[in-house]
Design an enzyme around this catalytic site. Structure first.
Site, PDB file in Angstrom:
ATOM      1  N   PRO A  81       0.811  -1.225   0.000  1.00 47.81           N
ATOM      2  CA  PRO A  81       0.000   0.000   0.000  1.00 47.81           C
ATOM      3  C   PRO A  81       0.839   1.268   0.000  1.00 47.81           C
ATOM      4  O   PRO A  81       0.328   2.351  -0.277  1.00 47.81           O
ATOM      5  CB  PRO A  81      -0.814  -0.118   1.299  1.00 47.81           C
ATOM      6  CG  PRO A  81      -0.799  -1.560   1.653  1.00 47.81           C
ATOM      7  CD  PRO A  81       0.514  -2.082   1.154  1.00 47.81           C
TER       8      PRO A  81
ATOM      9  N   GLU B 279       1.622  -8.057   8.342  1.00 49.17           N
ATOM     10  CA  GLU B 279       1.761  -6.611   8.503  1.00 49.17           C
ATOM     11  C   GLU B 279       2.695  -5.993   7.463  1.00 49.17           C
ATOM     12  O   GLU B 279       2.855  -4.785   7.406  1.00 49.17           O
ATOM     13  CB  GLU B 279       2.284  -6.281   9.912  1.00 49.17           C
ATOM     14  CG  GLU B 279       1.316  -6.617  11.031  1.00 49.17           C
ATOM     15  CD  GLU B 279       0.006  -5.875  10.886  1.00 49.17           C
ATOM     16  OE1 GLU B 279       0.026  -4.637  10.710  1.00 49.17           O
ATOM     17  OE2 GLU B 279      -1.054  -6.530  10.943  1.00 49.17           O
TER      18      GLU B 279
ATOM     19  N   ARG C 200      -1.987  -7.710 -20.994  1.00 47.08           N
ATOM     20  CA  ARG C 200      -2.817  -7.438 -22.167  1.00 47.08           C
ATOM     21  C   ARG C 200      -2.201  -6.383 -23.084  1.00 47.08           C
ATOM     22  O   ARG C 200      -2.633  -6.220 -24.221  1.00 47.08           O
ATOM     23  CB  ARG C 200      -4.229  -7.039 -21.736  1.00 47.08           C
ATOM     24  CG  ARG C 200      -4.306  -5.701 -21.032  1.00 47.08           C
ATOM     25  CD  ARG C 200      -5.619  -5.509 -20.279  1.00 47.08           C
ATOM     26  NE  ARG C 200      -6.765  -5.825 -21.107  1.00 47.08           N
ATOM     27  CZ  ARG C 200      -7.295  -5.006 -22.009  1.00 47.08           C
ATOM     28  NH1 ARG C 200      -6.740  -3.815 -22.191  1.00 47.08           N
ATOM     29  NH2 ARG C 200      -8.341  -5.352 -22.705  1.00 47.08           N
TER      30      ARG C 200
ATOM     31  N   ASP D 243      -9.270   1.410 -24.902  1.00 52.55           N
ATOM     32  CA  ASP D 243      -9.814   1.167 -23.573  1.00 52.55           C
ATOM     33  C   ASP D 243      -9.914   2.449 -22.766  1.00 52.55           C
ATOM     34  O   ASP D 243      -9.288   3.464 -23.079  1.00 52.55           O
ATOM     35  CB  ASP D 243      -8.926   0.175 -22.806  1.00 52.55           C
ATOM     36  CG  ASP D 243      -9.065  -1.236 -23.348  1.00 52.55           C
ATOM     37  OD1 ASP D 243     -10.087  -1.523 -23.983  1.00 52.55           O
ATOM     38  OD2 ASP D 243      -8.140  -2.040 -23.133  1.00 52.55           O
TER      39      ASP D 243
END
Length: 240
Positions: free
Chosen positions: A88, A115, A153, A168
């Site tokens: 994160p 953690e 992709r 896209d």
């Protein structure tokens, strides 16, 4: 392109390797996915990969040794290789970063758990930290699948049409226009007449206007960095 994934749960990746667009690309040899079980590189009878954090606190921390040894066991097929830790705290993953990673020959993804990982893994063993969003997951496996899908992709030959990924959402900074297919009328709702007109220029303008409208309504923040033409600015002015 080759993906190497370091994880405690390699079985989670089986559907990705075997099914869908990515599975077909693996079967055709356009993508290669290699899984390394971090636990195989832990020492001791119980193959422990985590321990209590120094300084106290809740939760457990992944040990540096098993991860670093697992990284050392991965074959480097090219200098165009990057080791990415899914966390994160990393750079936010977006389409620009997907294109950047797709230009590599090899991407090594390290999936954290608990953690987090011992900070010393980052010093000299990881090239980049990447986050797929501002939320907490149980582990980096879900994030790794997102990165592999978005990057894979973009590799030439993976999609049926080389233009598909260029059309896209996010490719030009906008959300994509609405799509319709048969039947022409579904539960009283009709396909917009312009899409049935056969007039390619009208259809192009309509689709662009719809993309701008949808972005303005749902993600106006994207417009600040979108690649807009004079026609786009005129359409936006009319929409506003």
């Amino acid at each position: 392109m080759r993906f190497d994934v370091l994880t405690l749960f390699p079985d989670l990746f089986a559907p990705f390797v075997e099914q869908g667009i990515m599975g077909r690309a693996v079967q055709q040899g356009k993508l290669d996915v290699c899984l390394t079980n971090i636990r195989d590189h832990a020492r001791g009878a119980h193959r422990v990969t985590d321990d209590r954090p120094y300084g106290g606190g809740s939760g457990m921390v992944m040990k540096a040794g098993p991860i670093v040894r697992a990284l050392g066991a991965v074959e480097r097929i090219s200098d165009r290789c990057r080791v990415v830790l899914l966390t994160p705290q990393g750079r936010l993953f977006d389409q620009d970063l997907a294109w950047e990673l797709a230009d590599l020959d090899q991407l090594i993804l390290v999936c954290g758990r608990y953690e987090g990982v011992d900070e010393r893994v980052l010093k000299g063993f990881v090239d980049q930290e990447v986050s797929i969003g501002d939320y907490v997951l149980s582990g980096g496996e879900s994030a790794a699948l997102v990165v592999m899908d978005a990057v894979g992709r973009l590799v030439p030959g993976v999609l049926g049409s080389e233009d598909s990924n260029r059309e896209d959402s996010f490719e030009d900074g906008l959300l994509e226009h609405p799509h319709y297919t048969r039947p022409r009328v579904f539960e009283g709702r009709e396909v917009p007449e312009v899409l049935l007109s056969g007039d390619h220029e009208r259809i192009r303008v309509w689709r662009r206007a719809q993309a701008l409208k949808r972005t303005l309504e749902r993600r106006p923040d994207l417009l600040e960095r979108a690649r807009l033409t004079e026609e786009d600015r005129r359409i936006l002015s009319e929409l506003k």
